[in-house]
Design an enzyme around this catalytic site. Structure first.
Site, PDB file in Angstrom:
ATOM      1  N   GLU A  32      75.813  33.604 -51.237  1.00  0.00           N
ATOM      2  CA  GLU A  32      75.615  34.879 -51.923  1.00  0.00           C
ATOM      3  C   GLU A  32      74.109  35.102 -52.035  1.00  0.00           C
ATOM      4  O   GLU A  32      73.435  34.488 -52.864  1.00  0.00           O
ATOM      5  CB  GLU A  32      76.278  34.880 -53.295  1.00  0.00           C
ATOM      6  CG  GLU A  32      77.795  34.753 -53.262  1.00  0.00           C
ATOM      7  CD  GLU A  32      78.487  36.055 -52.867  1.00  0.00           C
ATOM      8  OE1 GLU A  32      77.790  37.086 -52.712  1.00  0.00           O
ATOM      9  OE2 GLU A  32      79.724  36.045 -52.722  1.00  0.00           O
ATOM     10  N   GLU A  45      77.102  44.658 -48.036  1.00  0.00           N
ATOM     11  CA  GLU A  45      76.248  43.480 -48.195  1.00  0.00           C
ATOM     12  C   GLU A  45      75.309  43.377 -46.998  1.00  0.00           C
ATOM     13  O   GLU A  45      75.352  42.440 -46.202  1.00  0.00           O
ATOM     14  CB  GLU A  45      77.119  42.245 -48.395  1.00  0.00           C
ATOM     15  CG  GLU A  45      77.946  42.368 -49.671  1.00  0.00           C
ATOM     16  CD  GLU A  45      79.023  41.308 -49.825  1.00  0.00           C
ATOM     17  OE1 GLU A  45      79.056  40.357 -49.016  1.00  0.00           O
ATOM     18  OE2 GLU A  45      79.838  41.424 -50.760  1.00  0.00           O
ATOM     19  N   HIS A  91      77.139  36.456 -47.678  1.00  0.00           N
ATOM     20  CA  HIS A  91      77.525  37.572 -48.543  1.00  0.00           C
ATOM     21  C   HIS A  91      76.344  37.880 -49.463  1.00  0.00           C
ATOM     22  O   HIS A  91      75.320  37.205 -49.450  1.00  0.00           O
ATOM     23  CB  HIS A  91      78.752  37.208 -49.382  1.00  0.00           C
ATOM     24  CG  HIS A  91      80.004  37.027 -48.588  1.00  0.00           C
ATOM     25  ND1 HIS A  91      81.057  37.921 -48.646  1.00  0.00           N
ATOM     26  CD2 HIS A  91      80.384  36.063 -47.714  1.00  0.00           C
ATOM     27  CE1 HIS A  91      82.029  37.509 -47.846  1.00  0.00           C
ATOM     28  NE2 HIS A  91      81.641  36.368 -47.271  1.00  0.00           N
ATOM     29  N   HIS A 112      81.705  42.026 -45.839  1.00  0.00           N
ATOM     30  CA  HIS A 112      81.772  43.188 -46.723  1.00  0.00           C
ATOM     31  C   HIS A 112      80.679  44.183 -46.361  1.00  0.00           C
ATOM     32  O   HIS A 112      79.503  43.824 -46.259  1.00  0.00           O
ATOM     33  CB  HIS A 112      81.633  42.750 -48.184  1.00  0.00           C
ATOM     34  CG  HIS A 112      82.760  41.879 -48.639  1.00  0.00           C
ATOM     35  ND1 HIS A 112      82.580  40.795 -49.477  1.00  0.00           N
ATOM     36  CD2 HIS A 112      84.088  41.928 -48.364  1.00  0.00           C
ATOM     37  CE1 HIS A 112      83.758  40.222 -49.708  1.00  0.00           C
ATOM     38  NE2 HIS A 112      84.686  40.893 -49.044  1.00  0.00           N
TER      39      HIS A 112
END
Length: 772
Positions: free
Chosen positions: A241, A45, A168, A42
């Protein structure tokens, strides 16, 4: 050092997606496990690319310097793709908050969410992805419709990687399948263990969509890795994350990259057979804290497998050439080790006996060799002989906060004897000593998932001590590792290192003593901290973790005044046994003397050797016996080296020609090499050998200058040398053909010497090295 780059595909805009393959891993074999670490699915990110690049830089810097990293990369195919979505990233760089790639969807909308475009369970519902091209989670017109995901599919088919990390942001959590539903895979236990092992240093919470109550995602990368290519080709993927926002400030980059570094290394380990010596303990037959003459003792080892599959037959050997101990059972065979499991002291217990005990006070190095599935790992531990092993350094009774920092679930106070709803094991009703303890919930049960819960100790020092250990009283009731993860870490030189990780079932109903070796990090070090962490990644209610009476013990290190040291600046042994370095020591006294020798090799290996030299006796050391073949340097250590006559020779074993080697004091800072040739008549070659016998945190900077016979300087260069490092320099490349002398200047602990090789006759001549 090298890394091979290759293009794995082009994006919608024609940007090139690059993958990096690391040193020593570019050979395919059944035992070379393959891993992939990938960033920036993404576009916004942006910290994810930094995390991947940081790991790449670290591995490149440490390859050839750090034995663990070198062995790992020599037995792996480790791939890195720092940026899967460069087109979207360009748009972010231009100031737009953007997630997807840059497909033109027509009608004014752009972009496909690459992490919703993989083929497994693609578009199975409209909750885990969107059919709308305007949505940030638009899954694309068809499975694997995007050039970026097609490139990954082709890469996977070619490389068949076994483990992957996909970075991410944000949230400080780790996800594993399933993402498309709230169910569990058939490998739930293995996934939870893998996530616990890989996330141990970051302290991130981990689980799947069900455990973490997170939004579903279909057509997702990890689900496809696991099930998209069939049972026989499944790969174990984790999604990280990282951090607390899409756009982390610059000052956060270093810390976020640092906290995820060990996760990247652990993922590379997990792709193939990989065992770590995580703990050891010395058990005396007659425990009094001192190993005495003729006393039997045991060294109990614990090996942890990082491999996602079963590890095959493994042989563990304990090796020592010290005359102070004998080993009764030097080899133990293990049939197999289950995935991500440990084999402990009940299996790996080695019986030993002290020969001379307190007659000699010595810290004896013990080598551990672990042979499994085609490659060898070496470890080293130390046994104090004739010395107090458990002298107290630090004690915390935890009656007061006193510099301890607690976050998340941790509390300081009086235990209440509550909790334990899951298995009927409440927490303690009283402290182990005094009144107060640290516990994760003094009033009852611990539930998960929960935020990261850390308990940090005050800063402490172990300077002047070796063989250090951590002990504390523990009451740990958390069930199986799929529910919770307890860990103990130590902070040294800017990084956290794992001391212990709970990968077995823990259902304590009483206080128990825990004792862990911390010597590899803490010995003679200052500015240390401990971290106790409990991760709740399940919803089962257990009473949690209680801690009391934390202590650090160790063995007081022999001071510089207790031993004298001399450096052999150059030792050489050849694989064909044509050359060898021989050290001859004669005892000039009426008492037996214990002489130790420690070698540092230019390929990162180290080795040791020691002997008892009888009164007025002679002993001989061969470099090849200790270090095999290679180039290096050595340090001689004894209580009073002046009691010995010591000579060192480089021997041409074909002609038996001897060339003497000069011994230097360890504190040397500047060395002159008093004659050298550099291909002066096209049949000789000259090499400069530098070794760093200091132990600073930073590398040593060394300046080398060449002077002709008139004393005029004709050239110079600078080099950097890692602590305890050895380096060889071909003088032809620096100075061409010259006759003269060299001045080598560095810091305390420098040694330097040279070798002149006559290639036609294979004669060797040492160049004399003198401290200035």
């Amino acid at each position: 050092q090298r890394r091979a780059f290759q293009c794995v595909g082009q994006t919608v805009w024609g940007s090139v997606m690059l993958a990096a393959l690391f040193p020593g891993a570019d050979r395919k074999s059944e035992s070379s496990g393959v891993s992939l670490i990938i960033g920036l699915h993404h576009a916004r990110e942006i910290i994810t690319t930094e995390v991947v690049l940081h790991a790449m830089d670290y591995l490149l810097e440490q390859y050839g310097q750090d034995a663990r990293i070198t062995t790992l990369l020599d037995n792996r195919r480790a791939w890195f793709i720092p940026m899967l979505n460069p087109d979207g990233h360009i748009r972010v760089e231009n100031g737009l908050d953007w997630r997807k790639n840059m497909r033109d969807n027509q009608g004014g909308s752009f972009g496909v969410d690459l992490n919703r475009n993989y083929s497994y369970m693609w578009g199975c519902d409209n909750y885990g992805s969107s059919p709308s091209s305007w949505s940030e989670t638009y899954r694309g017109p068809s499975p694997v419709s995007e050039p970026e995901t097609r490139a990954i599919r082709s890469f996977r088919e070619d490389e068949n990687y076994r483990v992957s990390l996909s970075f991410h942001s944000y949230g400080n959590v780790i996800f594993y399948p399933w993402a498309y539903s709230d169910g569990f895979t058939d490998d739930q236990k293995r996934y939870s263990r893998l996530a616990s092992v890989i996330s141990a240093q970051s302290g991130y919470n981990c689980g799947n969509t069900s455990i973490l109550s997170f939004y579903p995602a279909n057509g997702e990368f990890d689900d496809w890795n696991y099930a998209g290519l069939g049972e026989e080709n499944k790969a174990f993927g984790l999604t990280f994350e990282v951090g607390d926002s899409f756009y982390e400030p610059d000052e956060r980059i270093e810390s976020l990259c640092g906290e995820n570094l060990e996760s990247c290394i652990a993922a590379i380990c997990a792709a193939g057979p990989w065992l770590e010596l995580t703990q050891y303990k010395i058990e005396e037959d007659e425990p009094d804290g001192i190993i005495r003459a003729d006393e039997t003792f045991f060294i109990d080892l614990r090996l942890q497998s990082f491999f996602v599959d079963e590890t095959g037959p493994t042989t563990v050997r304990v090796i020592s050439d010290s005359p102070l101990i004998s080993i009764a059972n030097p080899e133990i065979f293990v049939d197999f080790i289950l995935p991500l499991s440990s084999v402990g002291p009940e299996v790996l217990s080695f019986e030993m006996q002290a020969i001379l005990g307190e007659a000699f006070e010595e810290i004896v190095p013990i080598g551990i060799e672990v042979q499994t599935e085609g490659f060898l790992r070496r470890f080293e531990l130390f046994v104090p002989v004739g010395l107090e092993m458990n002298e107290g350094l630090i004690e915390w009774d935890l009656e007061e906060q006193a510099g301890w920092q607690n976050s998340g679930l941790w509390q300081l106070g009086m235990p209440t004897g509550r909790g334990g709803s899951m298995n009927g094991n409440p927490g303690p009703a009283a402290a182990c000593s005094g009144q107060n303890v640290f516990g994760t919930n003094l009033q009852g049960d611990v539930y998960g998932p929960a935020d990261r819960s850390f308990l940090l100790s005050p800063e402490f020092s172990c300077e002047g001590f070796t063989c250090t250990r951590l002990s504390f009283m523990s009451w740990l009731n958390i069930g199986v590792p799929e529910n919770y993860r307890a860990s103990v870490d130590i902070y040294v030189n800017g990084r956290w290192h794992g001391v212990w990780l709970s990968l077995e079932e823990h259902t304590d109903s009483e206080w128990k003593v825990n004792s862990f070796d911390i010597s590899r990090w803490a010995d003679d070090c200052a500015n240390l901290r401990l971290r106790f962490s409990l991760l709740a990644n399940g919803v089962a209610p257990y009473s949690g973790w209680y801690i009391d009476d934390v202590a650090i013990t160790g063995c007081r290190a022999l001071s510089a005044g207790d031993t004298e040291q001399k450096v052999l600046p150059f030792v050489l042994s050849s694989p064909d046994r044509r050359w060898d370095t021989i050290i001859i020591a004669q005892n000039r006294t009426e008492q037996s003397k214990h002489l130790s020798m420690r070698y540092q090799c230019d390929d990162g290996r180290d080795a040791s050797s020691s002997k008892i030299i009888q009164p007025f006796g002679l002993s001989t050391f061969f470099a090849s016996d200790a270090m095999g073949s290679g180039l290096g340097s050595a340090t001689l250590e004894m209580a009073a080296l002046s009691d010995l006559n010591i000579s060192a020779f480089l021997v041409d074993l074909d002609s038996l020609q001897l060339s003497s080697i000069d011994l230097l004091p360890q504190e040397t800072e500047s060395v002159d090499l008093h004659l050298y040739y550099s291909d002066i008549n096209e049949c000789s070659e000259s090499f400069l050998v530098l070794s760093n016998h200091s132990e600073p945190e930073a590398a040593m900077s060394i300046s080398v200058s060449g002077f002709d016979p008139n004393g005029d300087e004709f050239g110079s260069f600078d080099v950097s040398l890692a602590p305890l490092g050895v380096r060889t320099i071909d003088l032809r490349e620096s100075f061409g053909a010259n006759l003269g002398w060299l001045r080598v200047e560095g810091e305390e602990g420098l040694s330097a010497a040279g070798l002149l090789s006559f290639s036609q006759g294979a004669h060797l001549q040492m160049m004399k090295a003198f401290p200035r």
